[in-house]
Motif scaffolding. Structure first.
Motif, PDB file in Angstrom:
ATOM      1  N   PRO A   1       6.057   3.468 -11.282  1.00 53.44           N
ATOM      2  CA  PRO A   1       5.385   2.829 -12.433  1.00 53.44           C
ATOM      3  C   PRO A   1       4.791   1.467 -12.084  1.00 53.44           C
ATOM      4  CG  PRO A   1       7.483   3.765 -13.095  1.00 53.44           C
ATOM      5  CD  PRO A   1       7.449   3.838 -11.603  1.00 53.44           C
ATOM      6  N   PHE A   2       5.479   0.705 -11.227  1.00 54.52           N
ATOM      7  CA  PHE A   2       4.940  -0.586 -10.804  1.00 54.52           C
ATOM      8  C   PHE A   2       3.644  -0.393 -10.025  1.00 54.52           C
ATOM      9  CE2 PHE A   2       4.622  -3.787  -7.420  1.00 54.52           C
ATOM     10  CZ  PHE A   2       4.476  -4.941  -8.199  1.00 54.52           C
ATOM     11  N   ALA A   3       3.613   0.631  -9.157  1.00 54.27           N
ATOM     12  CA  ALA A   3       2.393   0.915  -8.404  1.00 54.27           C
ATOM     13  C   ALA A   3       1.247   1.271  -9.352  1.00 54.27           C
ATOM     14  CB  ALA A   3       2.636   2.053  -7.415  1.00 54.27           C
ATOM     15  N   GLY A   4       1.575   1.998 -10.421  1.00 52.87           N
ATOM     16  CA  GLY A   4       0.546   2.327 -11.402  1.00 52.87           C
ATOM     17  C   GLY A   4      -0.002   1.090 -12.086  1.00 52.87           C
ATOM     18  N   ARG A   5       0.880   0.158 -12.447  1.00 54.11           N
ATOM     19  CA  ARG A   5       0.404  -1.078 -13.100  1.00 54.11           C
ATOM     20  C   ARG A   5      -0.433  -1.909 -12.135  1.00 54.11           C
ATOM     21  NH1 ARG A   5       5.725  -0.776 -15.197  1.00 54.11           N
ATOM     22  NH2 ARG A   5       6.506  -2.284 -13.673  1.00 54.11           N
ATOM     23  N   ARG A   6      -0.027  -1.949 -10.864  1.00 48.51           N
ATOM     24  CA  ARG A   6      -0.812  -2.697  -9.890  1.00 48.51           C
ATOM     25  C   ARG A   6      -2.179  -2.044  -9.680  1.00 48.51           C
ATOM     26  NH1 ARG A   6      -0.313  -7.577  -9.131  1.00 48.51           N
ATOM     27  NH2 ARG A   6      -1.292  -7.350  -7.074  1.00 48.51           N
ATOM     28  N   THR A   7      -2.225  -0.718  -9.721  1.00 44.89           N
ATOM     29  CA  THR A   7      -3.502  -0.027  -9.592  1.00 44.89           C
ATOM     30  C   THR A   7      -4.409  -0.352 -10.767  1.00 44.89           C
ATOM     31  OG1 THR A   7      -2.441   1.779  -8.371  1.00 44.89           O
ATOM     32  CG2 THR A   7      -4.579   2.242  -9.349  1.00 44.89           C
ATOM     33  N   ASP A   8      -3.823  -0.416 -11.969  1.00 46.64           N
ATOM     34  CA  ASP A   8      -4.610  -0.806 -13.148  1.00 46.64           C
ATOM     35  C   ASP A   8      -5.200  -2.198 -12.987  1.00 46.64           C
ATOM     36  OD1 ASP A   8      -4.232   1.535 -14.549  1.00 46.64           O
ATOM     37  OD2 ASP A   8      -2.460   0.816 -15.595  1.00 46.64           O
ATOM     38  N   GLY A   9      -4.395  -3.121 -12.482  1.00 48.35           N
ATOM     39  CA  GLY A   9      -4.821  -4.513 -12.440  1.00 48.35           C
ATOM     40  C   GLY A   9      -5.658  -4.874 -11.234  1.00 48.35           C
ATOM     41  N   SER A  10      -5.312  -4.336 -10.046  1.00 49.61           N
ATOM     42  CA  SER A  10      -5.965  -4.759  -8.808  1.00 49.61           C
ATOM     43  C   SER A  10      -6.908  -3.717  -8.227  1.00 49.61           C
ATOM     44  CB  SER A  10      -4.903  -5.100  -7.748  1.00 49.61           C
ATOM     45  OG  SER A  10      -4.010  -6.082  -8.214  1.00 49.61           O
ATOM     46  N   GLY A  11      -6.841  -2.508  -8.732  1.00 49.64           N
ATOM     47  CA  GLY A  11      -7.672  -1.450  -8.191  1.00 49.64           C
ATOM     48  C   GLY A  11      -6.944  -0.635  -7.143  1.00 49.64           C
ATOM     49  N   PRO A  12      -7.346   0.620  -6.939  1.00 48.78           N
ATOM     50  CA  PRO A  12      -6.647   1.498  -6.005  1.00 48.78           C
ATOM     51  C   PRO A  12      -6.739   1.063  -4.552  1.00 48.78           C
ATOM     52  CG  PRO A  12      -8.556   2.600  -6.974  1.00 48.78           C
ATOM     53  CD  PRO A  12      -8.379   1.333  -7.710  1.00 48.78           C
ATOM     54  N   ASP A  13      -7.829   0.418  -4.152  1.00 53.23           N
ATOM     55  CA  ASP A  13      -7.949   0.037  -2.746  1.00 53.23           C
ATOM     56  C   ASP A  13      -6.890  -0.980  -2.338  1.00 53.23           C
ATOM     57  OD1 ASP A  13     -10.011   1.753  -2.455  1.00 53.23           O
ATOM     58  OD2 ASP A  13     -11.587   0.241  -2.251  1.00 53.23           O
ATOM     59  N   ALA A  14      -6.600  -1.923  -3.223  1.00 56.64           N
ATOM     60  CA  ALA A  14      -5.584  -2.929  -2.907  1.00 56.64           C
ATOM     61  C   ALA A  14      -4.215  -2.287  -2.753  1.00 56.64           C
ATOM     62  CB  ALA A  14      -5.552  -4.002  -4.002  1.00 56.64           C
ATOM     63  N   VAL A  15      -3.882  -1.349  -3.630  1.00 58.42           N
ATOM     64  CA  VAL A  15      -2.594  -0.662  -3.549  1.00 58.42           C
ATOM     65  C   VAL A  15      -2.544   0.230  -2.309  1.00 58.42           C
ATOM     66  CG1 VAL A  15      -1.066   0.975  -4.711  1.00 58.42           C
ATOM     67  CG2 VAL A  15      -2.252  -0.787  -6.038  1.00 58.42           C
ATOM     68  N   SER A  16      -3.648   0.898  -1.986  1.00 56.23           N
ATOM     69  CA  SER A  16      -3.684   1.740  -0.790  1.00 56.23           C
ATOM     70  C   SER A  16      -3.384   0.924   0.461  1.00 56.23           C
ATOM     71  CB  SER A  16      -5.062   2.407  -0.647  1.00 56.23           C
ATOM     72  OG  SER A  16      -5.257   3.397  -1.631  1.00 56.23           O
ATOM     73  N   LEU A  17      -3.928  -0.277   0.537  1.00 52.99           N
ATOM     74  CA  LEU A  17      -3.688  -1.127   1.703  1.00 52.99           C
ATOM     75  C   LEU A  17      -2.198  -1.434   1.851  1.00 52.99           C
ATOM     76  CD1 LEU A  17      -4.536  -2.885   4.063  1.00 52.99           C
ATOM     77  CD2 LEU A  17      -5.045  -4.720   2.424  1.00 52.99           C
ATOM     78  N   TRP A  18      -1.547  -1.832   0.766  1.00 51.40           N
ATOM     79  CA  TRP A  18      -0.114  -2.144   0.834  1.00 51.40           C
ATOM     80  C   TRP A  18       0.703  -0.923   1.197  1.00 51.40           C
ATOM     81  CZ3 TRP A  18       1.786  -6.684   1.544  1.00 51.40           C
ATOM     82  CH2 TRP A  18       1.119  -7.809   1.068  1.00 51.40           C
TER      83      TRP A  18
END
Length: 414
Positions: free
Chosen positions: A265-282
């Motif tokens: 769920p945290f990853a989902g919120r980060r995707t909402d806020g920062s975009g999928p590319d930022a989460v993919s990098l992490w």
């Protein structure tokens, strides 16, 4: 044709959640018992691990060939037929006396156990719109629970009895589930009358024409291959001379992955806020760090087991969270074609997982656990390179478009 949309009851929602968990477990539980298969059938560990690869290859083929039929056929008949075939495949596997027969049975089980990929979109369409998120979350919880408990289930039963017990118990569970769903599933109407070849061609067309879909597939192919390589070889390490433990130890290590459910769920919120590319990098960086952390398994003893547990947890978190970002990216492309996008994406993901299982066993046979960690690091590094080289001409990922799915085995098209 317009589908019938009865409201989904809570008991039926729970039954569908259990169905997702039982069905998906059939792909993952052989990972914990491949050493037992090798001993009983008199084959090498590498040969026995082909059972895992065959199941994943079958699953990838089933996603591509059978999941699109969820739009074309009535769900009750399709689901119960697939489950009955899965039951037959499990019985064939559990009574096999030679590895080729077991390999063929594993392909059949993988091919037909794609039921969760059909049930989740179906349930989302049947649910009251006000409860759609809750229904999807309930089925998702059952599916992830099945994945997490599969290795514990097979490792424990295999240690108590033999490697055949998990297959035969799973067959009995699937048979009961088939009867229950034959009675409980409501009638539905197909959502399309497109011919079967056209349904298959649609996924290929999307893969050719959508660069963001291709990039998402490349990320997941590489990271899921690293995940599968590590998990398939882990059973060989833990039951080998360095640790000398039983298959139930593999199941205990698998339970560590339960903590990753709270990260999604945290990853989902980060995707909402920062975009999928930022989460993919992490996530790619997390998979690379996990490969390095898994090297502590060479230490042996309690310290090595703790390192293995921590490394597998980090790799699981990276894989699941990356799935959130990837599906957010692809489902923002064409909302009307989410099922077809999901078919293309999931087929690629499990082809990557199959390749990872095959490569992981061979890396372990040739170079030991160090080779497996190096393979996982290489695959993660290639994903990081792909991220660095992402095309400037690609359309930007929509940071506000996300999917409730969060695991490599979770479809979100609906």
């Amino acid at each position: 044709m317009s589908p019938v949309t009865p409201v989904l009851s809570r008991p039926l929602t729970l039954l569908l959640s259990v169905a997702c968990g039982i069905a998906v477990a059939n792909i993952y539980f052989p990972q914990a018992i491949s050493p037992l298969i090798a001993d009983d059938l008199g084959v090498t560990d590498a040969s026995a691990a082909l059972v895992v690869t065959c199941a994943q290859l079958g699953y990838a083929a089933g996603i591509f060939l059978l999941v699109p039929l969820g739009d074309r056929l009535r769900h009750r008949g399709l689901v119960t037929t697939l489950l009955a075939l899965t039951c037959a495949g499990l019985v064939l596997a559990g009574t096999a006396t030679a590895l080729p027969v077991l390999a063929v049975a594993s392909v059949l089980v993988g091919l037909t156990t794609v039921v969760p990929q059909i049930l989740i979109p179906m349930a989302a369409g049947l649910a009251d719109p006000a409860r759609r998120g809750a229904v999807t979350g309930t089925l998702l919880a059952g599916l992830i629970g099945g994945i997490l408990l599969a290795r514990t289930f097979s490792g424990t039963l295999g240690a108590w009895f033999d490697w055949r017990a998990p297959y035969l118990v799973a067959a009995a569970l699937v048979l009961v589930l088939t009867v229950a769903l034959a009675v409980a599933l409501p009638p539905t109407t197909p959502s399309t009358d497109r011919r079967y070849p056209a349904l298959l061609a649609a996924s290929w067309h999307l893969l050719r024409t959508e660069p963001l879909l291709r990039r998402s597939c490349q990320y997941q192919v590489l990271v899921f291959a690293a995940f599968s390589a590590a998990w398939t070889a882990l059973a060989l390490l833990v039951t080998g001379p360095r640790y000398g433990l039983g298959t139930e130890a593999v199941g205990v290590l698998a339970l560590v992955g339960a903590a990753s459910m709270f990260v999604t769920p945290f990853a989902g919120r980060r995707t909402d806020g920062s975009g999928p590319d930022a989460v993919s990098l992490w996530c790619v960086l997390g998979a690379l760090a996990a490969a390095l952390l898994l090297l502590t398994g060479l230490l042996g003893g309690p310290v090595g087991l703790v390192g293995l547990g921590a490394g597998m947890l980090l790799l699981d978190v990276a894989t699941q969270s990356g799935q959130v970002a990837n599906q957010a990216r692809i489902f923002a492309l064409r909302p009307e074609a989410r099922a077809r996008l999901n078919t293309a994406y999931m087929t690629c993901a499990f082809l990557g997982g199959s390749a990872g299982s095959w490569l992981g066993v061979r890396a372990y046979a040739a170079f030991g656990w160090t080779g497996v960690c190096a393979l996982a690091a290489l695959l993660s590094g290639l994903a990081l390179l792909r991220h660095a080289l992402r095309g400037r001409s690609e359309p930007a990922s929509n940071p506000r478009a996300t999917s409730p799915a969060g695991h490599p085995d979770v479809p979100a098209g609906r």
